[in-house]
Scaffold this motif. Sequence first.
Motif, mmCIF file in Angstrom:
data_model
loop_
_atom_site.group_PDB
_atom_site.id
_atom_site.type_symbol
_atom_site.label_atom_id
_atom_site.label_comp_id
_atom_site.label_asym_id
_atom_site.label_seq_id
_atom_site.Cartn_x
_atom_site.Cartn_y
_atom_site.Cartn_z
ATOM 1 N N LEU A 36 0.813 -1.221 0.000
ATOM 2 C CA LEU A 36 0.000 0.000 0.000
ATOM 3 C C LEU A 36 0.842 1.265 0.000
ATOM 4 O O LEU A 36 0.347 2.349 -0.227
ATOM 5 N N GLY A 37 2.112 1.144 0.309
ATOM 6 C CA GLY A 37 2.946 2.333 0.369
ATOM 7 C C GLY A 37 4.372 2.038 -0.013
ATOM 8 O O GLY A 37 4.652 1.171 -0.838
ATOM 9 N N SER A 38 5.310 2.756 0.590
ATOM 10 C CA SER A 38 6.719 2.564 0.310
ATOM 11 C C SER A 38 7.504 2.648 1.601
ATOM 12 O O SER A 38 7.107 3.316 2.541
ATOM 13 N N SER A 39 8.642 1.952 1.661
ATOM 14 C CA SER A 39 9.406 1.879 2.900
ATOM 15 C C SER A 39 10.288 3.098 3.067
ATOM 16 O O SER A 39 10.643 3.781 2.127
ATOM 17 N N MET A 44 8.503 10.631 8.021
ATOM 18 C CA MET A 44 7.805 10.914 6.780
ATOM 19 C C MET A 44 7.731 12.406 6.478
ATOM 20 O O MET A 44 7.361 12.798 5.398
ATOM 21 N N VAL A 45 8.046 13.252 7.451
ATOM 22 C CA VAL A 45 7.935 14.689 7.246
ATOM 23 C C VAL A 45 9.204 15.168 6.571
ATOM 24 O O VAL A 45 10.156 15.571 7.216
ATOM 25 N N GLU A 88 0.339 15.685 6.053
ATOM 26 C CA GLU A 88 0.415 15.114 4.712
ATOM 27 C C GLU A 88 -0.759 14.189 4.414
ATOM 28 O O GLU A 88 -0.834 13.614 3.328
ATOM 29 N N SER A 89 -1.653 14.031 5.376
ATOM 30 C CA SER A 89 -2.852 13.203 5.220
ATOM 31 C C SER A 89 -2.513 11.783 4.775
ATOM 32 O O SER A 89 -3.042 11.262 3.793
ATOM 33 N N ASN A 90 -1.612 11.144 5.521
ATOM 34 C CA ASN A 90 -1.316 9.745 5.254
ATOM 35 C C ASN A 90 -1.007 9.020 6.563
ATOM 36 O O ASN A 90 -0.846 9.651 7.619
ATOM 37 N N LEU A 91 -0.935 7.707 6.485
ATOM 38 C CA LEU A 91 -0.644 6.883 7.648
ATOM 39 C C LEU A 91 0.788 6.385 7.585
ATOM 40 O O LEU A 91 1.249 5.913 6.534
ATOM 41 N N LEU A 92 1.486 6.491 8.694
ATOM 42 C CA LEU A 92 2.811 5.911 8.831
ATOM 43 C C LEU A 92 2.642 4.581 9.555
ATOM 44 O O LEU A 92 2.149 4.539 10.683
ATOM 45 N N TYR A 101 6.477 2.330 6.706
ATOM 46 C CA TYR A 101 5.915 2.545 5.384
ATOM 47 C C TYR A 101 4.895 3.669 5.432
ATOM 48 O O TYR A 101 4.195 3.845 6.420
ATOM 49 N N VAL A 102 4.817 4.406 4.332
ATOM 50 C CA VAL A 102 3.766 5.395 4.166
ATOM 51 C C VAL A 102 2.604 4.718 3.442
ATOM 52 O O VAL A 102 2.780 4.187 2.352
#
Length: 242
Positions: A36-39, A44-45, A88-92, A101-102
């Motif tokens: 679902l994301g990338s490592s 993430m900021v 950033e409206s995402n889940l870490l 992963y984001v």
Amino acid sequence: MCKFAFLFTIAFASHIALAQTSQPIGIDAERNLAELGSSTNATMVQVYDNRYEGIKGTPYFKEHWAKATIAANNTVYKNVEVKYNVYESNLLYRTPKGAEYVLLPARVDSFLLVDGVTQQKFMFRKFPALAAEAPKLGQHFALVLHDGKQVQLVMVPQKHLMKADFKGPYSAGNKYDELQDLQSYYLFGPDQTFIKVKLNKKSLLKALPGKQDKVAAYIAAERLDAGNAQGWAKALAYYESL
């Protein structure tokens, strides 16, 4: 940045349905979430730097890691360790082995976050209709405060980055960037039309035409505080019972 390539065979679903979706566990769940994301090995900021005195505030809804149930691609993942990056409206997402992963918002339908300290639950969902208010809000996660059959009250948390300003004769002298909390409240009707509201008694009664007198009497009798979400939720539940 490592990438995994695992093929999902289940189509994307826009609404959580716990009883009708698959629930992978163990290594299968880890692999699916990785897809679902990338490592990454860092925070993430990535838009910030440490100039001057750094950054004040946090981009996250909760600074500490919390357990969550995530609905994505018609699949439910339970007991997942996450942080919600509001800026950033995402889940870490963090795996049991510590890899991070984001999870991109376009691939996540909703998530239920459980605060590990207070055990309070926070349900976040997307409300595409909010794109009419601002395009980016259609993909932003909103916190559901009242989820009734007739009306829904949601709060959209956001973060505003105030840049450091230490130059010029009229400067306030801030030597740090600051992430400031912004909150917007919306009341949805049964047809997903919505209005922006403020948490006060006047705004609450104005949003409920036809039953204002009864709701006002209930607020007075129960001594509800219409200045907070809890007061609104109780008043809206009563409104729906009429």
